[in-house]
Design an enzyme around this catalytic site. Structure first.
Site, PDB file in Angstrom:
ATOM      1  N   SER A 328     -17.986  31.092   2.097  1.00 36.33           N
ATOM      2  CA  SER A 328     -16.835  31.044   1.193  1.00 36.33           C
ATOM      3  C   SER A 328     -15.502  31.139   1.932  1.00 36.33           C
ATOM      4  O   SER A 328     -15.392  31.819   2.957  1.00 36.33           O
ATOM      5  CB  SER A 328     -16.912  32.201   0.187  1.00 36.33           C
ATOM      6  OG  SER A 328     -18.072  32.103  -0.615  1.00 36.33           O
ATOM      7  N   HIS A 411     -17.413  36.567  -6.569  1.00 37.92           N
ATOM      8  CA  HIS A 411     -18.766  36.820  -6.063  1.00 37.92           C
ATOM      9  C   HIS A 411     -19.148  38.293  -6.161  1.00 37.92           C
ATOM     10  O   HIS A 411     -20.289  38.623  -6.541  1.00 37.92           O
ATOM     11  CB  HIS A 411     -18.885  36.324  -4.626  1.00 37.92           C
ATOM     12  CG  HIS A 411     -18.890  34.833  -4.515  1.00 37.92           C
ATOM     13  ND1 HIS A 411     -19.879  34.052  -5.052  1.00 37.92           N
ATOM     14  CD2 HIS A 411     -17.998  33.969  -3.937  1.00 37.92           C
ATOM     15  CE1 HIS A 411     -19.620  32.776  -4.806  1.00 37.92           C
ATOM     16  NE2 HIS A 411     -18.490  32.700  -4.140  1.00 37.92           N
TER      17      HIS A 411
END
Length: 471
Positions: A328, A411
């Site tokens: 990410s 997340h």
């Protein structure tokens, strides 16, 4: 066999169920990094203030009074009449068609009139309502208006575009707030995850859908059709949520790569010349891009449901893949670092420095200067400092205890943990600008998601031992 496209791959060691990050070594000398760098820059802080003075925003052009009167006359019955009122529905359709045909100037004016009507109670005999009674009357009118639009042909799609415009003008037109709040609440029901359909996107999907993937990709730009084909190859997966009323419009999609080890380089994953991954040997599923496509659905969260549904699909289709992680970006890191004042920067970077110490490095190195150094140099000392700052940003960046970075918030809010920071994982211009080329792996341990989420509620994001050693 080689690829036709460009994507993201991973290469990181995994000795146990908690892979470790590349850790910075000890400081090469007792003097702090900032003190040494300060001598290089000189004691005078030459960094310029962040941002320049903004030009005055010109007043919007005036719109003819007859247009304003016409829009008020169209909207009035939309807020007041019953949903079954045919004349009111015709007025709503006329307003919708005029809005769709309007230019930016007239759309803003139409939103101003809409805001005015949405916050004006209908005339009624007797004393005027106040407080909660008035708020309910106004909210009922707004809800009636939006439901009326939703009942029109292609009304749901129109409402998505309308909300995107409301969000765009919200700061300039404060009266939009209650209008937007009611529409967001309705959209959260109309786009309930139980109504959405999960579909796998492949190279054989309709060309119109493939074009939208290229347009909506928000994390790693899709540069060509061969790039897209690589991301949809046989050793990759791409899943999207669709609403039955908007079947040709993906709402959110995720791109997945499969690796033998946890991914540490987006360049490798996007390398279209790389051989196909052997899925029999793959043990990791890497979510390397998640893109929301509809600005009008901001605040309506279903991304966490998408990942859980995708994991269920992968468990059925690829039972040998047992580990799930992301590669990410860290989109807010550079902006956070630029604004970091010298005393706080010194607190973070010098582990020997106690928070109670009042003396700051004489060079008074600024966050903007450190950012420049991180973006330009690649030596071991620079990497060590960058990783330490990034770890602090992800874990402690928000004084309130919750993640300040939007990707981290997403997340960690799904129950993942911060597993590893990787220097040089994204060498693109965008990657260097927003996070000095660093990326982060968030690990989805299916047995720990609920426990991790509970800890986050107390302001304690779950992290690996490798991340903890960076703090």
């Amino acid at each position: 066999m080689s690829r036709d496209s460009e994507n993201v791959r991973d290469a990181s060691g995994d000795t146990d169920s908690r892979p470790s990050a590349n850790l910075p070594g000890p400081d090469p000398s007792p003097q702090s990094i900032l003190a040494r760098w300060g001598k290089w820059w000189g004691k005078k802080d030459s960094a310029k203030p962040d941002g320049a003075a903004k030009a005055d925003v010109a007043a919007p052009p005036t719109v003819a009074a007859r247009h304003l009167t016409r829009w008020r006359n169209l909207l009035r019955p939309c807020f007041q009449a019953r949903l079954t009122d045919v004349a009111a529905n015709r007025s709503a359709l006329a307003w919708q068609e005029q809005y769709q045909a309007a230019d930016a100037v007239h759309r803003r004016a139409m939103i101003e009139v809409l805001t005015e009507m949405a916050n004006t109670p209908p005339a009624a005999p007797g004393p005027a309502p106040e407080g909660a009674a008035l708020a309910k009357i106004l909210s009922d009118g707004r809800v009636r208006f939006f439901k009326r639009l939703n009942g029109l042909p292609d009304g749901l799609r129109f409402l998505l575009g309308l909300r995107a415009d409301l969000l765009h003008w919200r700061k300039a037109l404060p009266g939009i707030a209650p209008l937007d709040a009611d529409l967001q609440e309705l959209l959260s029901h109309w786009f309930d995850v139980g109504l959405l359909e999960l579909q796998r996107m492949t190279w054989d999907s309709p060309a119109s859908l493939l074009e939208k993937l290229m347009i909506y990709e928000a994390v790693h730009e899709i540069s060509s059709w061969t790039d897209l084909r690589n991301r949809l190859d046989s050793d990759r997966r791409c899943y999207a949520f669709f609403h039955p009323q908007i079947p040709n419009e993906p709402l959110i999609f995720v791109e997945v790569a499969f690796c033998a080890e946890m991914a540490d380089s987006v360049q490798s994953l996007l390398d279209e010349s790389a051989p196909l991954e052997d899925l029999d040997k793959a043990r990791w599923a890497i979510f390397y891009s998640i893109s929301n496509t509809q600005a009008g659905l901001r605040g309506v969260s279903f991304g966490n449901f998408l990942l859980k549904r995708v994991i269920d699909e992968l468990n059925r289709d690829l039972p040998k893949v047992k580990k799930f992680a992301t590669l990410s970006p860290i989109p807010g890191f550079a902006d956070w670092l630029k604004k970091l004042p010298p005393p706080r920067l010194a607190d973070i970077t010098d582990k020997r420095r106690k928070p109670s110490d009042t003396q700051v490095d004489t060079a008074a190195v600024t966050g903007a200067q450190v950012l420049t150094r991180l973006q330009q140099d690649d030596d071991a000392e620079t990497q060590a400092l960058g990783l330490r700052l990034a770890a602090h940003y992800l874990v402690h960046g928000n004084p309130g205890g919750q993640p300040v970075d939007p990707v981290a918030r997403f997340h960690l809010g799904n129950g993942a943990r911060i597993e590893r920071l990787v220097w040089g994982a994204d060498l693109s211009k965008k990657g260097k600008a927003q996070s000095c080329s660093m990326m982060v792996n968030y690990l989805y341990d299916l047995d720990e998601l609920d426990a991790n989420l509970s800890k986050l509620g107390y302001g304690k994001p779950e992290m690996s031992r490798a991340i903890a050693r960076l703090l």
